[in-house]
Design a protein around this motif. Sequence first.
Motif, PDB file in Angstrom:
ATOM      1  N   LEU A  48      -0.391   7.702   0.968  1.00  0.00           N
ATOM      2  CA  LEU A  48      -1.934   7.975   0.835  1.00  0.00           C
ATOM      3  C   LEU A  48      -2.231   8.545   2.213  1.00  0.00           C
ATOM      4  O   LEU A  48      -1.571   8.511   3.296  1.00  0.00           O
ATOM      5  CB  LEU A  48      -2.616   6.741   0.605  1.00  0.00           C
TER       6      LEU A  48
ATOM      7  N   ASP B  89      -7.836   1.675   4.820  1.00  0.00           N
ATOM      8  CA  ASP B  89      -8.804   1.025   4.048  1.00  0.00           C
ATOM      9  C   ASP B  89      -8.128  -0.185   3.252  1.00  0.00           C
ATOM     10  O   ASP B  89      -8.695  -1.354   2.937  1.00  0.00           O
ATOM     11  CB  ASP B  89      -9.553   2.026   3.110  1.00  0.00           C
ATOM     12  N   ALA B  90      -7.053   0.385   2.376  1.00  0.00           N
ATOM     13  CA  ALA B  90      -6.362  -0.564   1.529  1.00  0.00           C
ATOM     14  C   ALA B  90      -5.600  -1.381   2.448  1.00  0.00           C
ATOM     15  O   ALA B  90      -5.721  -2.890   1.781  1.00  0.00           O
ATOM     16  CB  ALA B  90      -5.258   0.254   0.669  1.00  0.00           C
ATOM     17  N   PHE B  91      -5.161  -1.265   3.371  1.00  0.00           N
ATOM     18  CA  PHE B  91      -4.529  -2.487   4.267  1.00  0.00           C
ATOM     19  C   PHE B  91      -5.469  -3.361   4.590  1.00  0.00           C
ATOM     20  O   PHE B  91      -5.332  -4.581   4.677  1.00  0.00           O
ATOM     21  CB  PHE B  91      -3.840  -1.855   5.560  1.00  0.00           C
TER      22      PHE B  91
ATOM     23  N   LYS C  40     -11.254  -3.013   9.916  1.00  0.00           N
ATOM     24  CA  LYS C  40     -10.740  -1.586   9.739  1.00  0.00           C
ATOM     25  C   LYS C  40     -11.408  -0.713  10.947  1.00  0.00           C
ATOM     26  O   LYS C  40     -10.308   0.128  11.229  1.00  0.00           O
ATOM     27  CB  LYS C  40     -11.633  -1.221   8.391  1.00  0.00           C
TER      28      LYS C  40
ATOM     29  N   VAL D  75       1.068  -1.204  -0.049  1.00  0.00           N
ATOM     30  CA  VAL D  75      -0.154   0.063  -0.090  1.00  0.00           C
ATOM     31  C   VAL D  75       0.675   1.276   0.025  1.00  0.00           C
ATOM     32  O   VAL D  75       1.966   1.371   0.851  1.00  0.00           O
ATOM     33  CB  VAL D  75      -1.012   0.011   1.361  1.00  0.00           C
TER      34      VAL D  75
ATOM     35  N   GLU E 206      -7.233   6.256   3.729  1.00  0.00           N
ATOM     36  CA  GLU E 206      -7.146   5.347   2.445  1.00  0.00           C
ATOM     37  C   GLU E 206      -6.125   4.357   2.598  1.00  0.00           C
ATOM     38  O   GLU E 206      -6.247   3.151   2.223  1.00  0.00           O
ATOM     39  CB  GLU E 206      -6.571   6.419   1.430  1.00  0.00           C
ATOM     40  N   ARG E 207      -4.960   4.639   3.751  1.00  0.00           N
ATOM     41  CA  ARG E 207      -3.956   3.580   3.912  1.00  0.00           C
ATOM     42  C   ARG E 207      -4.576   2.439   4.724  1.00  0.00           C
ATOM     43  O   ARG E 207      -4.645   1.292   4.370  1.00  0.00           O
ATOM     44  CB  ARG E 207      -2.753   4.005   4.809  1.00  0.00           C
TER      45      ARG E 207
ATOM     46  N   ARG F  37      -8.309  -4.185   3.350  1.00  0.00           N
ATOM     47  CA  ARG F  37      -8.862  -4.904   2.292  1.00  0.00           C
ATOM     48  C   ARG F  37      -7.953  -5.903   1.873  1.00  0.00           C
ATOM     49  O   ARG F  37      -8.206  -7.004   1.713  1.00  0.00           O
ATOM     50  CB  ARG F  37      -9.231  -4.098   1.158  1.00  0.00           C
ATOM     51  N   GLN F  38      -6.730  -5.802   1.782  1.00  0.00           N
ATOM     52  CA  GLN F  38      -5.708  -6.632   1.309  1.00  0.00           C
ATOM     53  C   GLN F  38      -5.429  -7.613   2.412  1.00  0.00           C
ATOM     54  O   GLN F  38      -5.465  -8.694   1.996  1.00  0.00           O
ATOM     55  CB  GLN F  38      -4.352  -5.956   1.029  1.00  0.00           C
TER      56      GLN F  38
END
Length: 201
Positions: free
Chosen positions: A82, A89-91, A185, A78, A86-87, A93-94
């Motif tokens: 960002l 959220d991306a973290f 999250k 990620v 956003e970091r 999700r992954q």
Amino acid sequence: MTVTDGRVARAERTRHAVIEAHIALIEAGELKPTGAQIAARAGVSLRALWANFNDLETLFEETGTELLRRQDTAFAPVPVDLPLDERIDAFCRQRAELLELMAPFARASAIRAPQSKRIQRNRLRHIARVVNEVDELFAAELAALDASRRATLVRSVAVASTWASWVALRDVLDLPVAEAAELMKHTVTALLSEARQPTSC
């Protein structure tokens, strides 16, 4: 190719086939496959299996290495620049995607782990990777913390985003992936909010 080279190549093919068979059986729901089942799936004799792997512990170690390789292939860092939300959220999700990918193997490991030092070591390797990822991804927020507080917060975020927490969300609470990821999250966001709070005197 010399006779020796040919033997080495055959041994390598056998080892690869055995590891792939071990993984395939677990993915198919056989969480504690026997040596005989693995050999049959690999299309090799049981004798050939044990000629290439000294024992189940060695097989667990090499299977774990292959799974880490697959996880690395599926992993995309990620971007650290960002915005924080956003970091996070991306973290999350992954992490959810990777945990679902590894779920059959984590469940299988849970059965054998109490008697397997290799599996215990593999699990620690997975956790160490997440700890490092958290420390790097959220370095800007963690920078103001002293070493002890930073280490505690990083471990807390890592625990919230590794299998121990995920299995509680997915298997114990029986949540769908999307809802489990949202709860992860929420937890990670709450934990990282502590980094903005001043240390009490």
